[in-house]
Scaffold this active site. Structure first.
Site, PDB file in Angstrom:
ATOM      1  N   GLU A 253      -2.696  -3.419  -8.694  1.00 53.89           N
ATOM      2  CA  GLU A 253      -1.990  -2.694  -7.317  1.00 53.89           C
ATOM      3  C   GLU A 253      -0.623  -3.659  -7.266  1.00 53.89           C
ATOM      4  O   GLU A 253       0.495  -2.939  -7.122  1.00 53.89           O
ATOM      5  CB  GLU A 253      -2.724  -2.602  -6.105  1.00 53.89           C
ATOM      6  CG  GLU A 253      -1.877  -1.907  -4.949  1.00 53.89           C
ATOM      7  CD  GLU A 253      -2.384  -1.969  -3.671  1.00 53.89           C
ATOM      8  OE1 GLU A 253      -1.806  -2.386  -2.904  1.00 53.89           O
ATOM      9  OE2 GLU A 253      -3.668  -1.703  -3.637  1.00 53.89           O
TER      10      GLU A 253
ATOM     11  N   SER B  18     -14.017   3.664  -3.921  1.00 51.03           N
ATOM     12  CA  SER B  18     -14.090   4.054  -5.163  1.00 51.03           C
ATOM     13  C   SER B  18     -15.584   4.430  -5.537  1.00 51.03           C
ATOM     14  O   SER B  18     -15.952   4.892  -6.809  1.00 51.03           O
ATOM     15  CB  SER B  18     -13.487   3.314  -6.217  1.00 51.03           C
ATOM     16  OG  SER B  18     -12.137   2.921  -6.055  1.00 51.03           O
TER      17      SER B  18
END
Length: 289
Positions: A135, A272
């Site tokens: 990210e 997740s």
């Protein structure tokens, strides 16, 4: 024996949105005889990625694209993962004329757009986060000269010119308490630093929930991918409060002796982590006890 879930845990809207994007693309492109690739791990959970592979998705890695070792053709489809990717990857995919669907989390996209805009306004960017995380790599690739720090000690040693103006941006999964310490230091020492707090709201409430739960239970299980940043931070927060904190990916990692003398078992899950994995672990615990 009581199993207690954290008030906030599991899939965040960014992960749910990325998975939904994949399924929508699969439905939209069916019968068109086009290969559908996902760029790297859509989300940081092997179970989710393996399930997508079983549904027919192919995986292409960033390194393959950067080193011209990919197998992409003009008619292929590439779905950008939830963490986003490098500016150079977007450019290469555009040159290859593949069809791109972008499943980047909107929080990540917003930070990226803020970085671009603040540089246009003449700000130098200080980024707080893990420089090795995908990210962070993706976001800062859209900037010119970004300094990345992960700890307060690094920020304290940073050279900040009083004649320049700075903007501080953050990784979406940054530990909120770490950020507060960094903000406090900068606000007390520099008037020319603008702090843009972009830690994801879902991340924040999950961190607060695990902190609360860790105080109430005899043992706490953090469920999620070992390479997931937000999962690791949940583990770190709990571990500082409750020594009997364990990070696991599946029920196969549970050890019977962990639960000796435990009456209250706490569970949280990374952003997740799918619900079915949590249920499998809960069922295994009930069998153990």
């Amino acid at each position: 024996m009581e199993i207690i879930r954290a008030k906030h845990m599991g899939f965040c809207f960014g992960v749910s949105g990325a998975i939904e994007t994949c399924h929508n693309v699969l439905k939209k492109e069916e019968n068109k005889n086009r290969r559908i690739f996902i760029l790297g791990m859509l989300v940081h959970n092997r179970y989710v990625v393996d399930k997508l592979k079983d549904e027919g998705f192919l995986i292409v890695e960033e390194e393959e694209i950067l080193n011209q070792k990919d197998d992409l053709n003009e008619n292929d489809i590439v779905i950008i993962r939830a963490h986003g990717t490098l500016k150079k990857i977007y450019n290469i995919l555009n040159e290859k004329r593949v069809k791109v669907y972008d499943a980047t989390c909107k929080f990540v996209t917003h930070i990226r757009e803020t970085l671009i805009e603040m540089e246009k306004q003449g700000y130098e960017i200080i980024f707080i986060g893990d420089k090795n995380h995908p990210e962070v790599k993706g976001i800062i690739s859209f900037g010119e000269n970004i300094r990345v720090y992960n700890e307060l000690e690094e920020v304290e040693k940073a050279e900040i010119d009083s004649n320049k103006k700075y903007c501080v941006l953050t990784q979406t999964t940054l530990n909120k308490k770490k950020l507060e310490k960094i903000k406090s230091f900068l606000e007390n020492h520099y008037s020319n630093v603008k702090i843009s707090d972009k830690v994801c709201g879902a991340t924040q409430v999950r961190q607060e929930a695990v902190e609360e739960l860790a105080k109430e239970v005899d043992i706490l299980l953090v469920i999620g991918g070992k390479n997931s940043s937000n999962t690791k931070k949940l583990y770190d927060i709990s571990k500082t409060i409750n020594e009997k904190t364990y990070l696991i990916e599946s029920e196969k990692e549970l050890e019977k002796n962990w639960f000796d003398g435990c009456e209250k078992i706490g569970i949280t899950a990374g952003a997740s982590t799918p619900e079915e994995i949590v249920i499998n672990i809960e069922n295994k615990i009930r069998g153990i006890n």
